[in-house]
Write an enzyme that holds these catalytic residues in place. Structure first.
Site, PDB file in Angstrom:
ATOM      1  CD1 TRP A   1      -2.160   2.053   0.386  1.00  0.00           C
ATOM      2  CD2 TRP A   1      -2.902   1.249   2.346  1.00  0.00           C
ATOM      3  NE1 TRP A   1      -3.191   2.855   0.810  1.00  0.00           N
ATOM      4  CE2 TRP A   1      -3.666   2.399   2.005  1.00  0.00           C
ATOM      5  CE3 TRP A   1      -3.206   0.587   3.533  1.00  0.00           C
ATOM      6  CZ2 TRP A   1      -4.692   2.879   2.822  1.00  0.00           C
ATOM      7  CZ3 TRP A   1      -4.231   1.068   4.338  1.00  0.00           C
ATOM      8  CH2 TRP A   1      -4.965   2.200   3.987  1.00  0.00           C
TER       9      TRP A   1
ATOM     10  CG  ASP B   1      -1.918  -7.695  -0.051  1.00  0.00           C
ATOM     11  OD1 ASP B   1      -2.764  -8.523  -0.438  1.00  0.00           O
ATOM     12  OD2 ASP B   1      -2.215  -6.531   0.317  1.00  0.00           O
TER      13      ASP B   1
ATOM     14  CE1 TYR C   1      -4.442  -0.924  -0.612  1.00  0.00           C
ATOM     15  CE2 TYR C   1      -2.780  -2.519  -1.226  1.00  0.00           C
ATOM     16  CZ  TYR C   1      -3.875  -2.165  -0.478  1.00  0.00           C
ATOM     17  OH  TYR C   1      -4.394  -3.055   0.421  1.00  0.00           O
TER      18      TYR C   1
ATOM     19  CG  HIS D   1      -9.697  -3.953  -1.686  1.00  0.00           C
ATOM     20  ND1 HIS D   1      -8.785  -3.155  -2.326  1.00  0.00           N
ATOM     21  CD2 HIS D   1      -9.345  -3.907  -0.374  1.00  0.00           C
ATOM     22  CE1 HIS D   1      -7.927  -2.654  -1.452  1.00  0.00           C
ATOM     23  NE2 HIS D   1      -8.259  -3.093  -0.252  1.00  0.00           N
TER      24      HIS D   1
ATOM     25  CB  SER E   1     -10.071  -8.301   1.586  1.00  0.00           C
ATOM     26  OG  SER E   1      -9.460  -7.541   2.590  1.00  0.00           O
ATOM     27  CG  ASN E   2     -11.694  -5.334   4.341  1.00  0.00           C
ATOM     28  OD1 ASN E   2     -11.140  -5.291   5.434  1.00  0.00           O
ATOM     29  ND2 ASN E   2     -11.080  -4.935   3.242  1.00  0.00           N
TER      30      ASN E   2
HETATM   31  N1  LIG Z   1      -7.423  -5.638   2.401  1.00  0.00           N
HETATM   32  C1  LIG Z   1      -7.416  -4.432   2.911  1.00  0.00           C
HETATM   33  O1  LIG Z   1      -8.455  -3.763   3.005  1.00  0.00           O
HETATM   34  C2  LIG Z   1      -6.120  -3.879   3.432  1.00  0.00           C
HETATM   35  C3  LIG Z   1      -6.146  -2.755   4.287  1.00  0.00           C
HETATM   36  C4  LIG Z   1      -4.929  -2.292   4.777  1.00  0.00           C
HETATM   37  C5  LIG Z   1      -3.736  -2.897   4.411  1.00  0.00           C
HETATM   38  N2  LIG Z   1      -3.745  -3.962   3.544  1.00  0.00           N
HETATM   39  C6  LIG Z   1      -2.489  -4.618   3.104  1.00  0.00           C
HETATM   40  O2  LIG Z   1      -1.737  -4.952   4.232  1.00  0.00           O
HETATM   41  C7  LIG Z   1      -0.449  -4.327   4.169  1.00  0.00           C
HETATM   42  C8  LIG Z   1       0.046  -4.092   5.577  1.00  0.00           C
HETATM   43  O3  LIG Z   1      -0.791  -3.207   6.267  1.00  0.00           O
HETATM   44  P1  LIG Z   1      -0.398  -1.725   6.526  1.00  0.00           P
HETATM   45  O4  LIG Z   1       0.783  -1.377   5.685  1.00  0.00           O
HETATM   46  O5  LIG Z   1      -1.645  -0.931   6.368  1.00  0.00           O
HETATM   47  O6  LIG Z   1      -0.028  -1.753   8.070  1.00  0.00           O
HETATM   48  P2  LIG Z   1       1.207  -2.320   8.893  1.00  0.00           P
HETATM   49  O7  LIG Z   1       2.011  -3.260   8.110  1.00  0.00           O
HETATM   50  O8  LIG Z   1       0.648  -2.749  10.192  1.00  0.00           O
HETATM   51  O9  LIG Z   1       2.021  -0.972   9.166  1.00  0.00           O
HETATM   52  C9  LIG Z   1       2.693  -0.269   8.162  1.00  0.00           C
HETATM   53  C10 LIG Z   1       3.521   0.807   8.838  1.00  0.00           C
HETATM   54  O10 LIG Z   1       4.486   0.167   9.691  1.00  0.00           O
HETATM   55  C11 LIG Z   1       5.770   0.653   9.394  1.00  0.00           C
HETATM   56  N3  LIG Z   1       6.731  -0.441   9.644  1.00  0.00           N
HETATM   57  C12 LIG Z   1       6.808  -1.637   9.028  1.00  0.00           C
HETATM   58  N4  LIG Z   1       7.783  -2.387   9.555  1.00  0.00           N
HETATM   59  C13 LIG Z   1       8.348  -1.646  10.535  1.00  0.00           C
HETATM   60  C14 LIG Z   1       9.408  -1.865  11.452  1.00  0.00           C
HETATM   61  N5  LIG Z   1      10.086  -3.009  11.474  1.00  0.00           N
HETATM   62  N6  LIG Z   1       9.716  -0.873  12.325  1.00  0.00           N
HETATM   63  C15 LIG Z   1       9.049   0.296  12.323  1.00  0.00           C
HETATM   64  N7  LIG Z   1       8.036   0.562  11.474  1.00  0.00           N
HETATM   65  C16 LIG Z   1       7.677  -0.400  10.594  1.00  0.00           C
HETATM   66  C17 LIG Z   1       5.707   1.114   7.955  1.00  0.00           C
HETATM   67  O11 LIG Z   1       6.686   2.072   7.727  1.00  0.00           O
HETATM   68  P3  LIG Z   1       7.238   2.523   6.290  1.00  0.00           P
HETATM   69  O12 LIG Z   1       6.078   2.562   5.347  1.00  0.00           O
HETATM   70  O13 LIG Z   1       7.775   3.881   6.571  1.00  0.00           O
HETATM   71  O14 LIG Z   1       8.281   1.536   5.882  1.00  0.00           O
HETATM   72  C18 LIG Z   1       4.297   1.684   7.877  1.00  0.00           C
HETATM   73  O15 LIG Z   1       4.284   3.008   8.378  1.00  0.00           O
HETATM   74  C19 LIG Z   1      -0.676  -3.122   3.255  1.00  0.00           C
HETATM   75  O16 LIG Z   1       0.540  -2.630   2.698  1.00  0.00           O
HETATM   76  C20 LIG Z   1      -1.599  -3.724   2.237  1.00  0.00           C
HETATM   77  O17 LIG Z   1      -0.858  -4.521   1.316  1.00  0.00           O
HETATM   78  C21 LIG Z   1      -4.927  -4.465   3.077  1.00  0.00           C
END
Ligand SMILES: NC(=O)c1ccc[n+]([C@@H]2O[C@H](COP(=O)([O-])OP(=O)(O)OC[C@H]3O[C@@H](n4cnc5c(N)ncnc54)[C@H](OP(=O)(O)O)[C@@H]3O)[C@@H](O)[C@H]2O)c1
Length: 317
Positions: free
Chosen positions: A21, A52, A57, A126, A156-157
């Site tokens: 994302w 993913d 996105y 999605h 999803s969701n």
């Molecule tokens: N199906 C859906 O409706 C849906 C909704 C939301 C997300 N998703 C998918 O799930 C993925 C993951 O969710 P998310 O990105 O929303 O949330 P997440 O993975 O819980 O959190 C992402 C955040 O955590 C940071 N981060 C990652 N690893 C880290 C570490 N080791 N130390 C410190 N900070 C860290 C990232 O920083 P940086 O970006 O600065 O590296 C970003 O700000 C998305 O990218 C997407 O592919 C799907």
């Protein structure tokens, strides 16, 4: 890296799935392409074999970046791609859910072009579109599967009821809900899905980053930032509760050679037997490595119990 079988799909998936994302360039911190490319390369080097993404996105930008970079690195066939369908930006702005047959087929064709590939390993709806009969959306997905353009179908969701309804029109093989130590609202649905033999990929596994311990004080994010509008625990009473959880994670980290908090959060998530893989969105090599390497480590049963207790208190809010 550890791997699990992804439900009945037969896919073997790494404990961490890389989420893209943020790599789409909107809704999260923005990085240069070279930084993101290096993060993707690191994911592959660490044995992450599922990525993913979604057309939602940044209007296809995450898919296009992913397609370009996989091609440049020559690693398309080393990884599996999950993308999504059924929602669109109209005029680049208004976001609508649309599960009509032609829309789903057209969107899949566009994703194949964006990703520069001839097949999508896993296609997820999605968000449910309640204006279109599920049968129509599934007809389109079944058709794409028959043509070999998508290999597996997931949602999803969705609620349990919605999964039951749509499951009448074809096999649903995967479920992608939000789930982490900071957010367990869908645990019952996840248990149900896993019980049906679906692969479960959790999103927001780091609570949008809050579980890494990066945010110890409430701060303002831009209105378009996912930490403002999508993940609710960056503000209000939930923020304070998550800080109490982080205090317990800090103690556990100290006892385990300063294990990074993100690793503790991922080990906790993956310790749930109903989780197949934890999606984490990281855009920098060091973060991808830190997340991937969580699975070289272990937490004691006693530490896990403390975490469970702390997580239990969180849902009392
Ligand atoms: N199906 C859906 O409706 C849906 C909704 C939301 C997300 N998703 C998918 O799930 C993925 C993951 O969710 P998310 O990105 O929303 O949330 P997440 O993975 O819980 O959190 C992402 C955040 O955590 C940071 N981060 C990652 N690893 C880290 C570490 N080791 N130390 C410190 N900070 C860290 C990232 O920083 P940086 O970006 O600065 O590296 C970003 O700000 C998305 O990218 C997407 O592919 C799907």
């Amino acid at each position: 890296m550890q791997y699990r079988t992804f439900g009945k799909t037969g896919m073997k998936v790494s404990a961490v799935t890389l989420g893209t994302w943020g790599m789409g360039g909107v809704g999260w911190d923005v990085y240069d392409d070279e930084v993101k490319e290096d993060a993707l390369k690191a994911a592959w080097e660490e044995g992450i074999n599922l990525i993913d993404t979604a057309p939602a996105y940044n209007n296809g930008e995450a898919e296009r970046f992913l397609g370009r970079t996989l091609k440049k690195l020559g690693i398309r066939n080393d990884v599996q791609i999950a993308t999504k369908c059924g929602n669109f930006f109209v005029d680049g702005k208004i976001y609508v859910r649309d599960g009509r047959y032609e829309k789903i087929v057209g969107q899949c064709e566009e994703s194949l072009r964006n990703l520069q590939t001839d097949h999508i390993d896993l296609m997820l709806i999605h968000w449910p579109d309640l204006k279109t009969p599920f049968e129509e959306t599934m007809d389109a997905l079944n058709h794409l599967k028959k043509e070999g353009k998508i290999l597996h179908i997931g949602v999803s969701n969705f609620t349990v009821e919605q999964m039951q309804q749509i499951g009448q029109f074809g096999e649903i093989e995967a479920f992608q809900p939000q789930y982490s130590m900071a957010f367990r609202e869908h645990e019952e649905a996840i248990r149900w899905a896993a019980g049906q033999g679906m692969g479960v990929m959790t999103y927001g596994s780091l609570g949008g980053g809050i579980l890494s311990g990066r945010y110890r004080e409430e701060r303002e994010f831009a209105e378009t930032d996912s930490r403002h509008r999508f993940y609710k625990h960056f503000h209000g009473p939930m923020f304070g509760k998550v800080m109490e959880l982080l205090a317990v994670m800090d103690e556990i980290s100290e006892r385990n050679d300063d294990m990074p908090l993100s690793q503790i959060a991922l080990l906790w998530c993956y310790s749930r037997p109903f989780v197949s893989t934890c999606i984490t969105g990281a855009q920098k090599r060091e973060r991808v490595q830190e997340n991937a390497r969580a699975f070289e480590r272990e937490l004691s049963a006693e530490d896990m119990k403390l975490l469970d207790e702390a997580v239990g208190k969180l849902s009392e809010v």
